[in-house]
Scaffold this motif. Structure first.
Motif, PDB file in Angstrom:
ATOM      1  N   THR A 236      -2.602   0.854  14.748  1.00 34.67           N
ATOM      2  CA  THR A 236      -3.612  -0.168  14.479  1.00 34.67           C
ATOM      3  C   THR A 236      -3.020  -1.559  14.330  1.00 34.67           C
ATOM      4  N   PHE A 237      -1.912  -1.678  13.602  1.00 31.59           N
ATOM      5  CA  PHE A 237      -1.363  -2.994  13.251  1.00 31.59           C
ATOM      6  C   PHE A 237      -0.157  -3.321  14.137  1.00 31.59           C
TER       7      PHE A 237
ATOM      8  N   LEU B 198       0.826  -1.201   0.000  1.00 29.50           N
ATOM      9  CA  LEU B 198       0.000   0.000   0.000  1.00 29.50           C
ATOM     10  C   LEU B 198       0.860   1.250   0.000  1.00 29.50           C
ATOM     11  N   SER B 199       1.980   1.230   0.722  1.00 24.48           N
ATOM     12  CA  SER B 199       2.877   2.384   0.758  1.00 24.48           C
ATOM     13  C   SER B 199       3.489   2.648  -0.616  1.00 24.48           C
TER      14      SER B 199
ATOM     15  N   LEU C 203      -1.971  16.329   0.894  1.00 21.49           N
ATOM     16  CA  LEU C 203      -1.854  14.895   0.608  1.00 21.49           C
ATOM     17  C   LEU C 203      -0.696  14.273   1.371  1.00 21.49           C
ATOM     18  N   ILE C 204       0.444  14.963   1.423  1.00 20.92           N
ATOM     19  CA  ILE C 204       1.595  14.456   2.170  1.00 20.92           C
ATOM     20  C   ILE C 204       1.266  14.353   3.653  1.00 20.92           C
TER      21      ILE C 204
ATOM     22  N   SER D  85      -0.243  11.003   8.435  1.00 25.34           N
ATOM     23  CA  SER D  85      -1.287  10.633   9.397  1.00 25.34           C
ATOM     24  C   SER D  85      -1.687   9.172   9.229  1.00 25.34           C
ATOM     25  N   ALA D  86      -1.779   8.715   7.966  1.00 26.98           N
ATOM     26  CA  ALA D  86      -2.143   7.324   7.700  1.00 26.98           C
ATOM     27  C   ALA D  86      -1.078   6.371   8.241  1.00 26.98           C
ATOM     28  N   PHE D  87       0.188   6.759   8.116  1.00 23.97           N
ATOM     29  CA  PHE D  87       1.253   5.919   8.667  1.00 23.97           C
ATOM     30  C   PHE D  87       1.144   5.850  10.185  1.00 23.97           C
ATOM     31  N   GLY D  88       0.847   7.001  10.821  1.00 24.89           N
ATOM     32  CA  GLY D  88       0.655   6.988  12.269  1.00 24.89           C
ATOM     33  C   GLY D  88      -0.507   6.109  12.686  1.00 24.89           C
TER      34      GLY D  88
END
Length: 402
Positions: A217-218, A179-180, A203-204, A209-212
């Motif tokens: 989460t995982f 996904l990355s 977007l960056i 934020s998505a990585f955080g």
């Protein structure tokens, strides 16, 4: 190999004259290194799991042979054929990726593979090149098509919808590494397409934020990041062994067959094949491998500098970004420059899905960056299939008046 004469106007001769010979040579070098390093790394791995000593070697020879055919066949495609492949391949890859959630093999808590009689396939590997090709076409149509109400074709909106669908599928597997890579490919294409800087910065920020969120989460993402940042946390066996292999290799290496890392690492033939190269052939071989990857990136970008077709620029830019990023992630993980991620080194690591998808990627790059000579005194008239589909569909007819 017999080179075609200058007067030869066959399709093979035109392909040979117009193809990027530097990039084609680089791909051949990487495949040759794949054979050599598989001879070094795979027998010990096969012995450890109780398989035939030459099992991985024979399978990788078959994989790379098929990959070479894929590169050649794909590189001969016209622009119109590439655009058809973008749609058909994208739909098939999406459907197969969805099937992993229903009938996929579960390995280490992730469903990413579909079992076939002779091998397992990871459909998301083929999602990368098809996604780059499809979004490149959608984004390019935005500047070529004007709707009746004066609006542009919603290429960015459709591309974002496709991207969000892929995000949902890969998050469900889960496959954060893939996904990355696909996210970086899409961001690169949006940047090339001229996304306003305010939206690009937003977007960056969203990616960070998505990585955080993935970190929170995982568990496996959090574990890998913590092990990277804190040497005293968790199991560091694989990365410590990999770094020791580079140290043992020195400048010129211990010599073919003299490495020890392949006897200790479970993924020496796949994720850590770069460490095998460092131990047995030394720093100079590692530097040579890096230079080959850099050469492929630079010669592709050089060709794109003289290209005017937006589809070619966007698609090839996305494809080569994914290719280069995958190589960096593998080598960076082996050298402990980034958190470890199970991603193969293109054309060198063991794996059928990886070899075929990378071959498809580079075949597409070669097809997109071919020289396209306009009809003239010494060149045959261009066939209709060499004209981009979007141009043929929306160009004014011969009966239109000025």
């Amino acid at each position: 190999m017999a080179f075609p004469r200058r007067t030869d106007t066959s399709s093979h001769a035109q392909w040979w004259r117009n193809i990027d010979h530097v990039a084609l040579t680089g791909i051949g070098i990487l495949m040759a290194l794949g054979y050599v390093l598989m001879l070094a790394a795979s027998p010990a791995v096969a012995h450890r799991i109780g398989a035939s000593r030459n099992m991985f070697i024979f399978k990788q020879v078959a994989f790379l042979t098929i990959a070479a055919v894929i590169v050649i066949v794909t590189s001969r495609l016209s622009i119109r054929a590439m655009q058809k492949l973008a749609v058909i391949g994208g739909v098939i890859a999406l459907a197969a990726t969805f099937m992993t959630l229903v009938h996929g093999m579960e390995i280490k808590g992730a469903r990413r593979w579909i079992a076939l009689p002779l091998m397992s396939v990871q459909p998301s590997e083929f999602l990368k090149p098809c996604f780059a090709l499809l979004t490149g076409w959608l984004l390019s149509l935005r500047g070529k098509i004007r709707l009746r109400n004066g609006w542009r074709f919603p290429g960015r909106a459709l591309s974002c919808l496709v991207f969000l669908l892929i995000v949902a599928l890969l998050q469900a597997q889960p496959d954060i590494g893939m996904l990355s890579v696909i996210t970086m490919v899409f961001v690169t294409q949006l940047f090339i397409d001229g996304l306003p800087i305010a939206f690009f910065v937003t977007l960056i920020a969203g990616m960070i934020s998505a990585f955080g969120l993935a970190y929170l989460t995982f568990d496996h993402v959090r574990s890998r990041v913590q092990r990277f940042l804190h040497p005293d946390v968790g199991d560091h066996y694989q990365i410590d062994t990999s770094l020791r292999a580079f140290g043992n290799g020195g400048l010129l290496g211990r010599g073919p067959g003299e490495g020890r890392v392949k006897d200790l690492l479970p993924d020496a033939h796949a994720d850590f094949v770069f460490a095998v190269a460092g131990e047995e052939y030394g720093f100079l071989m590692c530097l040579f491998i890096i230079c080959v990857f850099v050469m492929l990136l630079l010669c592709t970008l050089r060709r794109l500098l003289h290209e005017k077709d937006p589809f070619v620029i966007l698609a090839a830019g996305g494809l080569i970004t994914g290719f280069g990023l995958q190589a960096f992630i593998n080598m960076g993980s082996s050298l402990h420059l980034i958190p470890t991620k199970g991603m193969t080194l293109p054309f060198i690591s063991y794996g059928g899905s990886s070899a075929f998808s990378i071959a498809l990627t580079m075949g597409m790059v070669l097809a997109l960056t071919k020289h396209r000579v306009k009809p003239g005194l010494f060149s045959p008239k261009a066939a209709p299939t060499d004209i981009p589909l979007s141009n043929r569909l929306f160009a004014p007819s011969s009966t239109d008046k000025d």
